[in-house]
Design a protein around this motif. Structure first.
Motif, PDB file in Angstrom:
ATOM      1  N   HIS A   1      47.072  45.526  47.173  1.00 16.44           N
ATOM      2  CA  HIS A   1      46.369  45.678  48.270  1.00 16.44           C
ATOM      3  C   HIS A   1      44.770  45.451  47.875  1.00 16.44           C
ATOM      4  N   GLY A   2      44.278  46.281  46.857  1.00 17.89           N
ATOM      5  CA  GLY A   2      43.016  46.146  46.561  1.00 17.89           C
ATOM      6  C   GLY A   2      42.706  44.563  46.070  1.00 17.89           C
ATOM      7  N   LEU A   3      43.526  43.970  45.343  1.00 16.09           N
ATOM      8  CA  LEU A   3      43.150  42.708  44.713  1.00 16.09           C
ATOM      9  C   LEU A   3      43.374  41.909  45.897  1.00 16.09           C
ATOM     10  N   ALA A   4      44.198  41.989  46.804  1.00 14.90           N
ATOM     11  CA  ALA A   4      44.453  40.967  48.008  1.00 14.90           C
ATOM     12  C   ALA A   4      43.171  41.114  48.734  1.00 14.90           C
ATOM     13  N   THR A   5      42.704  42.287  49.168  1.00 16.59           N
ATOM     14  CA  THR A   5      41.420  42.461  49.645  1.00 16.59           C
ATOM     15  C   THR A   5      40.257  41.796  49.091  1.00 16.59           C
ATOM     16  N   ALA A   6      40.001  42.093  47.780  1.00 21.84           N
ATOM     17  CA  ALA A   6      38.916  41.607  47.074  1.00 21.84           C
ATOM     18  C   ALA A   6      39.026  39.719  47.277  1.00 21.84           C
ATOM     19  N   TYR A   7      40.127  39.357  46.866  1.00 21.70           N
ATOM     20  CA  TYR A   7      40.226  37.643  47.279  1.00 21.70           C
ATOM     21  C   TYR A   7      39.889  37.249  48.624  1.00 21.70           C
ATOM     22  N   TYR A   8      40.345  38.227  49.690  1.00 18.60           N
ATOM     23  CA  TYR A   8      39.958  37.312  50.941  1.00 18.60           C
ATOM     24  C   TYR A   8      38.692  37.739  51.199  1.00 18.60           C
TER      25      TYR A   8
ATOM     26  N   ILE B   1      32.051  37.113  50.462  1.00 20.36           N
ATOM     27  CA  ILE B   1      31.326  38.085  50.222  1.00 20.36           C
ATOM     28  C   ILE B   1      32.120  38.122  48.688  1.00 20.36           C
ATOM     29  N   LYS B   2      31.435  37.611  47.486  1.00 22.41           N
ATOM     30  CA  LYS B   2      31.725  37.563  46.157  1.00 22.41           C
ATOM     31  C   LYS B   2      31.058  38.448  45.265  1.00 22.41           C
ATOM     32  N   ASN B   3      30.065  39.324  45.853  1.00 25.26           N
ATOM     33  CA  ASN B   3      29.626  40.404  45.008  1.00 25.26           C
ATOM     34  C   ASN B   3      30.399  41.328  44.867  1.00 25.26           C
ATOM     35  N   VAL B   4      31.847  41.464  44.447  1.00 18.89           N
ATOM     36  CA  VAL B   4      32.539  42.694  44.707  1.00 18.89           C
ATOM     37  C   VAL B   4      33.238  43.099  43.347  1.00 18.89           C
ATOM     38  N   ALA B   5      33.508  44.280  43.427  1.00 20.76           N
ATOM     39  CA  ALA B   5      34.103  44.773  42.151  1.00 20.76           C
ATOM     40  C   ALA B   5      35.380  45.513  42.539  1.00 20.76           C
ATOM     41  N   VAL B   6      36.409  45.256  41.580  1.00 21.17           N
ATOM     42  CA  VAL B   6      37.714  46.133  41.876  1.00 21.17           C
ATOM     43  C   VAL B   6      37.772  47.104  40.522  1.00 21.17           C
ATOM     44  N   ILE B   7      38.014  48.313  40.917  1.00 22.40           N
ATOM     45  CA  ILE B   7      38.013  49.387  40.077  1.00 22.40           C
ATOM     46  C   ILE B   7      39.443  49.720  39.730  1.00 22.40           C
ATOM     47  N   GLU B   8      39.992  49.715  38.801  1.00 23.48           N
ATOM     48  CA  GLU B   8      41.181  50.081  38.365  1.00 23.48           C
ATOM     49  C   GLU B   8      41.429  51.034  37.114  1.00 23.48           C
ATOM     50  N   ARG B   9      42.059  52.113  37.483  1.00 23.90           N
ATOM     51  CA  ARG B   9      42.431  53.282  36.645  1.00 23.90           C
ATOM     52  C   ARG B   9      43.007  52.660  35.347  1.00 23.90           C
ATOM     53  N   GLY B  10      44.099  52.131  35.329  1.00 24.41           N
ATOM     54  CA  GLY B  10      45.030  51.528  34.515  1.00 24.41           C
ATOM     55  C   GLY B  10      44.874  50.091  34.310  1.00 24.41           C
TER      56      GLY B  10
ATOM     57  N   ASP C   1      54.911  41.211  39.703  1.00 26.04           N
ATOM     58  CA  ASP C   1      53.920  41.063  38.804  1.00 26.04           C
ATOM     59  C   ASP C   1      53.134  39.778  39.069  1.00 26.04           C
ATOM     60  N   ALA C   2      53.711  38.702  39.527  1.00 25.65           N
ATOM     61  CA  ALA C   2      52.996  37.513  39.650  1.00 25.65           C
ATOM     62  C   ALA C   2      52.030  37.722  40.907  1.00 25.65           C
ATOM     63  N   VAL C   3      52.323  38.365  41.951  1.00 27.07           N
ATOM     64  CA  VAL C   3      51.488  38.727  42.989  1.00 27.07           C
ATOM     65  C   VAL C   3      50.049  39.408  42.701  1.00 27.07           C
ATOM     66  N   ALA C   4      50.435  40.377  41.599  1.00 29.19           N
ATOM     67  CA  ALA C   4      49.094  40.961  41.076  1.00 29.19           C
ATOM     68  C   ALA C   4      48.312  40.053  40.272  1.00 29.19           C
ATOM     69  N   TRP C   5      48.946  39.386  39.438  1.00 29.03           N
ATOM     70  CA  TRP C   5      48.420  38.501  38.376  1.00 29.03           C
ATOM     71  C   TRP C   5      47.497  37.378  39.321  1.00 29.03           C
ATOM     72  N   GLY C   6      48.164  36.751  40.279  1.00 28.67           N
ATOM     73  CA  GLY C   6      47.942  35.850  41.254  1.00 28.67           C
ATOM     74  C   GLY C   6      46.687  35.803  41.841  1.00 28.67           C
ATOM     75  N   TYR C   7      46.560  37.222  42.417  1.00 29.96           N
ATOM     76  CA  TYR C   7      45.507  37.738  43.234  1.00 29.96           C
ATOM     77  C   TYR C   7      44.359  37.912  42.434  1.00 29.96           C
ATOM     78  N   ALA C   8      44.633  38.705  41.303  1.00 26.22           N
ATOM     79  CA  ALA C   8      43.356  38.739  40.244  1.00 26.22           C
ATOM     80  C   ALA C   8      42.725  37.560  39.687  1.00 26.22           C
TER      81      ALA C   8
ATOM     82  N   GLY D   1      34.392  35.156  41.808  1.00 27.30           N
ATOM     83  CA  GLY D   1      33.514  35.851  41.369  1.00 27.30           C
ATOM     84  C   GLY D   1      33.445  37.361  41.349  1.00 27.30           C
ATOM     85  N   VAL D   2      34.781  37.651  41.878  1.00 35.02           N
ATOM     86  CA  VAL D   2      35.039  39.288  41.826  1.00 35.02           C
ATOM     87  C   VAL D   2      35.211  39.780  40.514  1.00 35.02           C
ATOM     88  N   ASP D   3      34.662  40.834  40.166  1.00 34.65           N
ATOM     89  CA  ASP D   3      34.640  41.557  38.946  1.00 34.65           C
ATOM     90  C   ASP D   3      35.768  42.503  38.906  1.00 34.65           C
TER      91      ASP D   3
END
Lengths: 419, 94
Positions: free
Chosen positions: A44-51, A58-67, A186-193, A200-202
């Motif tokens: 959900h976080g990665l898809a949100t960043a992508y869209y 809006i490309k000045n975006v960061a996704v913060i992941e604990r793991g 896994d491909a969904v996470a990797w693909g969106y990331a 430009g998303v960090d």
């Protein structure tokens, strides 16, 4: 910018093993400030960043992941995608999600291995058939594919079920959604990331959010284990720990965290060619590309953060499997795992703003989080970018319980999940 | 396996019990409170990752309601006592 994947690039890398594949996404240090910070690098976080980047610029975006990317619930589910929902709000939302799944490999230039093998829901008495007929009619009125199956048709498609006189729950018929199926999670996470990173998303992995920074009641950013990050808007997309994170901003949510187990058997030759769900209990099964039978049942039934299953649920789910498909009785269970999910009082999610300015929430994904990823990302990005709901997520608001807007697909809240 | 010590029946597997939600919330008295107070009571949860007080019913045993202390991060159960007793002493209204 990552190079595009193509047949030619595949061939080149196969013939030239000395040139390794480049990293799929950048791994930058966090900047001090972003337009939007998303807490949670799951689907959900990665898809949100992508869209946010692709649809709203809006490309000045960061996704913060604990793991690390793919370590959470996005890699801990049964990979099923479908849009056979009956009640208003859910019907159109999940159909939009399925439509996005259908084009996702192309959109992301990443093969998510969508397999539209069809999902069959079984009925075990005539009144269940009536319910399936009604559900199918509602789906078809929304332009979603659904076909009723009589007992003979089910026997042809699923010859391995127990049709004997001894069957505890006789199969009367079923319903099939041909476009439903599975996706390589896994491909969904990797693909969106990868796609988000390209825009430009960090993506900041191994970075835990430890608190919010707030000024005059507004969220102005977050504290992390890699230092403070300022944000114009902050979005929570952490599944399972939503109330944990929201509590840091002083927000109590209509959520209890519950544990859902899933199972994989040892690999066998192709046997189950669809996604099959058992109408007598909550049980669903499909076969992975590797041959393992992937299945699951009810959640464990009490709030829990342990990510460890409990034996009674393993027994119940195994009983369902054998009752439905006697042939699996001597299969060995290869592994089982448990994910933590946000259970809401009506079994529906939240994609919305919150009473705290600049703070947005995507959570409460009781049971349907994986299949919702594309539509959730799409509508959450819209909500964050514009500060208002998209027409498809207007019903998933935090205040719906005050306003009598429960989205109760089973007519019993989340109680039948909790049994 | 989570084991719960029922005050009447002794230690049993949790599968004999049914979970019944957060017991730390006190219900507003009937006829009092605005809609928001009732909304907050019915729908909002602290949902802590750690110690939690909660209702369980011994459905496959004596059918009594209990208040159990349990750590939601480790599943370690603490003491269980009668929900009736807990309510009489206050703080576990329902």
């Amino acid at each position: 910018m990552a190079k595009r994947y193509s047949a030619l690039s595949l061939l080149r890398h196969a013939l030239l093993p000395s040139s390794p594949w480049p990293r799929a996404w950048r791994s930058p240090a966090p900047k001090s400030s972003y337009d939007v910070v998303i807490i949670g690098g799951g689907g959900h976080g990665l898809a949100t960043a992508y869209y946010l980047a692709a649809n709203h610029g809006i490309k000045n975006v960061a996704v913060i992941e604990r793991g690390y990317i793919g370590s959470g619930n996005v890699g801990r589910n049964t990979t099923i995608v479908r849009s056979n929902y009956m009640i208003g709000g859910n019907t159109k939302f999940f159909e939009f999600s399925l439509q996005l799944w259908e084009g996702l490999s192309h959109t992301l230039n990443f093969n998510v291995m969508l397999s539209q093998r069809g999902q069959i829901g079984l009925a075990h008495n005539p009144s269940q058939m009536d319910v399936l007929a009604r559900k199918g009619n509602i789906m078809r009125l929304h332009g979603i594919d659904a076909e009723l199956l009589d007992r003979g048709q089910v026997m042809k498609l699923l010859p391995y079920l127990d049709y004997s006189d001894a069957a505890r729950f006789p199969v009367v018929g079923g319903i099939i959604q041909q476009r439903a199926g599975t996706v390589r999670h896994d491909a969904v996470a990797w693909g969106y990331a990868r796609a988000a990173s390209d825009l430009g998303v960090d993506i900041i992995e191994n970075c835990e959010m430890t608190g919010f920074t707030m000024e005059q009641g507004k969220v102005t950013g977050i504290e992390t284990t890699k230092g403070p990050i300022r944000a114009g808007k902050t979005a929570i997309a952490v599944a399972g720990h939503s109330s944990h994170v929201a509590a840091k901003a002083g927000l109590r949510l209509p959520v209890e965290s519950h544990l859902l187990q899933a199972f994989v058997s040892e690999p066998i030759k192709p046997l189950i060619h669809h996604v099959v769900s058992f109408g007598a209990e909550l049980f669903y099964i499909s076969q992975s590309d590797k041959g393992g039978l992937v299945f699951g049942g009810h959640i464990d039934g009490f709030n829990n953060y342990t990510q460890r299953g409990q034996l009674p649920k393993i027994q119940t789910v195994a009983e369902c499997a054998v009752s439905l498909i006697p042939a699996v009785s001597r299969l060995r269970l290869l592994r089982h795992w448990a994910g933590i999910m946000d259970m809401t009082p009506d079994g529906a999610p939240f994609i919305c703003g919150t009473p705290i300015p600049n703070l947005y929430l995507d959570g409460g994904w009781c049971y349907q989080g994986f299949k919702a990823i594309p539509a959730s990302g799409w509508t959450f990005a819209h909500t964050v970018a514009k500060g208002e709901a998209h027409e498809l997520n207007r019903c998933f608001s935090l205040d719906r319980f005050e306003k009598g807007g429960e989205l109760d697909d089973h007519g019993a809240g989340n109680w039948n999940y909790k049994q | 396996m989570l084991r719960i010590t029922c005050p009447w029946c002794g230690e049993r597997d949790y599968s004999e019990f049914r979970y019944g939600s957060d017991a730390s919330k006190a219900r507003p008295a009937h006829g009092t409170g605005d809609l928001k107070a009732w909304h907050d009571h019915v729908f909002l949860f602290d949902n802590p990752k750690g110690p939690h007080r909660e209702y369980w019913q011994h459905v496959l045993g004596c059918r009594q309601w209990l208040v159990l202390e349990r750590d939601t991060a480790t599943n370690t159960p603490g003491a269980a006592r009668s929900a009736r007793e807990a309510a009489a002493k206050g703080g576990a209204g329902r």
